[in-house]
Write a protein that holds these residues in place. Structure first.
Motif, PDB file in Angstrom:
ATOM      1  N   GLY A  56      35.489 -22.593  27.568  1.00  0.00           N
ATOM      2  CA  GLY A  56      35.453 -21.356  28.339  1.00  0.00           C
ATOM      3  C   GLY A  56      36.757 -20.585  28.257  1.00  0.00           C
ATOM      4  N   VAL A  57      37.891 -21.294  28.391  1.00  0.00           N
ATOM      5  CA  VAL A  57      39.198 -20.644  28.285  1.00  0.00           C
ATOM      6  C   VAL A  57      39.408 -20.094  26.874  1.00  0.00           C
ATOM      7  N   TYR A  58      39.033 -20.874  25.882  1.00  0.00           N
ATOM      8  CA  TYR A  58      39.151 -20.438  24.486  1.00  0.00           C
ATOM      9  C   TYR A  58      38.368 -19.147  24.255  1.00  0.00           C
ATOM     10  N   PHE A  59      37.112 -19.130  24.669  1.00  0.00           N
ATOM     11  CA  PHE A  59      36.290 -17.929  24.490  1.00  0.00           C
ATOM     12  C   PHE A  59      36.835 -16.757  25.301  1.00  0.00           C
ATOM     13  N   PHE A  60      37.285 -17.043  26.518  1.00  0.00           N
ATOM     14  CA  PHE A  60      37.765 -15.977  27.396  1.00  0.00           C
ATOM     15  C   PHE A  60      39.005 -15.292  26.822  1.00  0.00           C
ATOM     16  N   VAL A  61      39.999 -16.085  26.461  1.00  0.00           N
ATOM     17  CA  VAL A  61      41.260 -15.523  25.987  1.00  0.00           C
ATOM     18  C   VAL A  61      41.065 -14.766  24.676  1.00  0.00           C
ATOM     19  N   THR A  62      40.316 -15.360  23.758  1.00  0.00           N
ATOM     20  CA  THR A  62      40.113 -14.683  22.476  1.00  0.00           C
ATOM     21  C   THR A  62      39.253 -13.428  22.632  1.00  0.00           C
ATOM     22  N   SER A  63      38.312 -13.444  23.558  1.00  0.00           N
ATOM     23  CA  SER A  63      37.475 -12.258  23.762  1.00  0.00           C
ATOM     24  C   SER A  63      38.256 -11.124  24.406  1.00  0.00           C
ATOM     25  N   VAL A  64      39.149 -11.457  25.335  1.00  0.00           N
ATOM     26  CA  VAL A  64      39.993 -10.421  25.929  1.00  0.00           C
ATOM     27  C   VAL A  64      40.876  -9.796  24.853  1.00  0.00           C
ATOM     28  N   ALA A  65      41.396 -10.635  23.960  1.00  0.00           N
ATOM     29  CA  ALA A  65      42.195 -10.108  22.854  1.00  0.00           C
ATOM     30  C   ALA A  65      41.350  -9.222  21.942  1.00  0.00           C
ATOM     31  N   THR A  66      40.094  -9.606  21.742  1.00  0.00           N
ATOM     32  CA  THR A  66      39.188  -8.791  20.932  1.00  0.00           C
ATOM     33  C   THR A  66      38.888  -7.464  21.605  1.00  0.00           C
ATOM     34  N   LEU A  67      38.788  -7.482  22.938  1.00  0.00           N
ATOM     35  CA  LEU A  67      38.626  -6.230  23.684  1.00  0.00           C
ATOM     36  C   LEU A  67      39.780  -5.282  23.382  1.00  0.00           C
ATOM     37  N   LEU A  68      40.993  -5.780  23.471  1.00  0.00           N
ATOM     38  CA  LEU A  68      42.159  -4.952  23.176  1.00  0.00           C
ATOM     39  C   LEU A  68      42.131  -4.479  21.727  1.00  0.00           C
ATOM     40  N   ALA A  69      41.720  -5.359  20.829  1.00  0.00           N
ATOM     41  CA  ALA A  69      41.669  -4.996  19.413  1.00  0.00           C
ATOM     42  C   ALA A  69      40.687  -3.855  19.167  1.00  0.00           C
ATOM     43  N   SER A  70      39.518  -3.899  19.817  1.00  0.00           N
ATOM     44  CA  SER A  70      38.513  -2.857  19.606  1.00  0.00           C
ATOM     45  C   SER A  70      38.976  -1.510  20.151  1.00  0.00           C
ATOM     46  N   VAL A  71      39.567  -1.534  21.345  1.00  0.00           N
ATOM     47  CA  VAL A  71      40.044  -0.289  21.943  1.00  0.00           C
ATOM     48  C   VAL A  71      41.189   0.292  21.114  1.00  0.00           C
ATOM     49  N   ILE A  72      42.129  -0.569  20.709  1.00  0.00           N
ATOM     50  CA  ILE A  72      43.274  -0.106  19.911  1.00  0.00           C
ATOM     51  C   ILE A  72      42.813   0.430  18.559  1.00  0.00           C
ATOM     52  N   THR A  73      41.882  -0.279  17.925  1.00  0.00           N
ATOM     53  CA  THR A  73      41.390   0.179  16.628  1.00  0.00           C
ATOM     54  C   THR A  73      40.736   1.552  16.738  1.00  0.00           C
ATOM     55  N   GLY A  74      39.940   1.745  17.777  1.00  0.00           N
ATOM     56  CA  GLY A  74      39.305   3.042  17.969  1.00  0.00           C
ATOM     57  C   GLY A  74      40.314   4.165  18.126  1.00  0.00           C
ATOM     58  N   GLU A  75      41.378   3.915  18.900  1.00  0.00           N
ATOM     59  CA  GLU A  75      42.394   4.945  19.129  1.00  0.00           C
ATOM     60  C   GLU A  75      43.271   5.176  17.897  1.00  0.00           C
ATOM     61  N   VAL A  76      43.651   4.082  17.222  1.00  0.00           N
ATOM     62  CA  VAL A  76      44.463   4.225  16.004  1.00  0.00           C
ATOM     63  C   VAL A  76      43.682   4.976  14.935  1.00  0.00           C
ATOM     64  N   TRP A  77      42.405   4.650  14.792  1.00  0.00           N
ATOM     65  CA  TRP A  77      41.546   5.357  13.844  1.00  0.00           C
ATOM     66  C   TRP A  77      41.504   6.851  14.173  1.00  0.00           C
ATOM     67  N   LYS A  78      41.380   7.142  15.456  1.00  0.00           N
ATOM     68  CA  LYS A  78      41.250   8.533  15.893  1.00  0.00           C
ATOM     69  C   LYS A  78      42.493   9.350  15.552  1.00  0.00           C
ATOM     70  N   TYR A  79      43.689   8.766  15.724  1.00  0.00           N
ATOM     71  CA  TYR A  79      44.931   9.531  15.573  1.00  0.00           C
ATOM     72  C   TYR A  79      45.643   9.315  14.237  1.00  0.00           C
ATOM     73  N   HIS A  80      45.356   8.191  13.554  1.00  0.00           N
ATOM     74  CA  HIS A  80      46.085   7.896  12.323  1.00  0.00           C
ATOM     75  C   HIS A  80      45.179   7.667  11.119  1.00  0.00           C
ATOM     76  N   GLY A  81      43.880   7.810  11.290  1.00  0.00           N
ATOM     77  CA  GLY A  81      42.964   7.641  10.174  1.00  0.00           C
ATOM     78  C   GLY A  81      42.441   6.220  10.056  1.00  0.00           C
ATOM     79  N   ALA A  82      41.520   6.015   9.111  1.00  0.00           N
ATOM     80  CA  ALA A  82      40.805   4.745   9.006  1.00  0.00           C
ATOM     81  C   ALA A  82      41.637   3.629   8.377  1.00  0.00           C
ATOM     82  N   ARG A  83      42.571   3.952   7.502  1.00  0.00           N
ATOM     83  CA  ARG A  83      43.281   2.910   6.763  1.00  0.00           C
ATOM     84  C   ARG A  83      44.205   2.063   7.637  1.00  0.00           C
ATOM     85  N   VAL A  84      44.923   2.697   8.540  1.00  0.00           N
ATOM     86  CA  VAL A  84      45.985   2.016   9.290  1.00  0.00           C
ATOM     87  C   VAL A  84      45.479   0.812  10.088  1.00  0.00           C
TER      88      VAL A  84
END
Length: 405
Positions: A349-377
């Motif tokens: 449960g802890v393993y899934f929880f911690v990695t999923s929270v990190a994935t949440l941050l990754a998805s939000v960050i990727t969406g914003e970076v894509w929006k302002y810096h393009g798809a490659r970055v």
């Protein structure tokens, strides 16, 4: 510590096959559907990020319950029922917020069943070793996902995106039937996770004190678990939703109607290598196999960043399934290896929880970076993080405190 051996009954092996029942038809057309109602990468990042975060909380709760209640089948079955019941409702949505609500319910249900299921696998895997058992379940799961994109590909030209969502209810109903009738409650000795309370003296206070120390030790998560968790969490910060791969493919000219086919080539590789990868991890270093998976991930994301041709994208998507096969079943087996049976649910449960929270941050960050810096970055960034994570995983403590076999 007295630990009961695995249940080698026919019923326990039957559970492995029942757990593998799955179908995924709607997932791979979701980005195209979002685009059709006016949503873009930022909304996709929010939806997938929140969905994964909800799943992480559900997995944490599921792990807590799995260590404390004797019957886990109701938890697992309820997860299958809810997840498959809400998917067809996507056909009724008109805004991305409604899609978010459905993905919320879907991922919560999958999360609540996931950890309890994985604990059941570790305790009653029948004739399979733990890595092989997780690998076989994953192979069957992704095999079901092969049929989904194929059917979606056939339905899209005739019934459109909403028709695909309605059709997803049919295999979903079959999965529910298999879960209800196929899963058996394991007949295993339950382990207590309580470290407090009186311990009856056996041949003197010294032995009683040792029993207390053993209970405390067995009810805590060891340092080797946290080493693994640190490496996997770092990797997850670069592992955004796979829907960004689909969006990237569309941005270089792969048609929307071929999105399910991207899912098909991915799941073929995933299916072919999951069981062998799990079996290899029973014989060789689980850390080494998982680290190799991270390197595969880095290579795939570099190709998506550069996007030299459509053919390269198709080949990279097929290779991406190898990354999943080398990591998903293997890392779960590695987590089970590092902890005592009394706390397997909590550890997973802890393993899934911690990695999923990190994935949440990754998805939000990727969406914003894509929006302002393009798809490659964002793809370059994810590849770099994966490479560092592979090195960290190999450098983590090699000692396995508890064996799952």
């Amino acid at each position: 510590m007295s630990e009961s051996g695995p249940d080698f009954s026919k019923g326990s092996s039957r559970n492995i096959y029942a757990f593998g029942a799955a179908s995924e038809m709607a997932y791979w057309v979701l980005p195209a559907f979002l685009a059709s109602i006016g949503a873009g990468p930022a909304q996709l990042g929010i939806i997938e990020g929140i969905a994964e975060s909800v799943a992480s909380f559900a997995k944490l709760l599921s792990g807590y319950l799995a260590d404390r209640i004797p019957r886990r089948k109701p938890i697992v079955v309820s997860g299958y029922v809810v997840a498959n019941a809400v998917k067809p409702l996507l056909a009724l949505t008109t805004s991305w917020r409604q899609i978010l609500a459905i993905r919320f319910a879907d991922r919560f249900a999958k999360g609540i069943r996931g950890t309890a299921r994985d604990v059941m696998v570790a305790e009653t895997r029948g004739k399979f070793q733990v890595g092989s058992a997780y690998g076989l379940i994953q192979a069957m799961d992704s095999a079901g996902a092969i049929a989904g994109p194929l059917i979606a590909l056939l339905l899209l030209p005739h019934y459109g995106l909403r028709g695909v969502f309605w059709a997803a209810g049919i295999p979903g109903a079959l999965c529910i039937v298999v879960a209800v009738l196929g899963i058996r409650e394991p007949q295993t000795v339950r382990h207590s996770v309580k470290a407090s309370g009186p311990v009856a003296p056996i041949h003197g206070g010294e032995i009683a004190s040792k029993q207390t120390d053993d209970k405390v030790r067995h009810s805590t998560l060891p340092g080797s678990f946290y080493f693994v968790l640190a490496a996997v969490s770092l990797f997850s910060l670069g592992n955004s939703s796979d829907m960004f791969l689909v969006l990237r493919a569309q941005s270089i000219g792969i048609p929307v109607t071929q999105a399910p086919l991207l899912g098909l080539v991915f799941n073929i590789t995933y299916t072919l290598f999951s069981w062998p990868a799990g079996s290899w991890s029973d014989k060789f270093s689980r850390r080494g196999i998982a680290a190799a998976g991270y390197i595969v991930f880095a290579a795939v994301y570099l190709v998506f960043a550069i996007a030299p041709s459509k053919l390269a994208i198709w080949l990279a998507m097929a290779t991406y399934g190898l990354f999943y096969a080398l990591t998903n079943p293997v890392l779960k087996a590695l987590v089970v290896d590092t902890v005592a049976p009394e706390v397997r649910g909590r550890a997973l449960g802890v393993y899934f929880f911690v990695t999923s929270v990190a994935t949440l941050l990754a998805s939000v960050i990727t969406g914003e970076v894509w929006k302002y810096h393009g798809a490659r970055v964002p793809f370059y960034l994810s590849a770099a993080i994966a490479t560092v994570s592979a090195v960290l995983l190999m450098a983590s403590r090699r000692k396995q405190v508890f064996s799952a076999n």
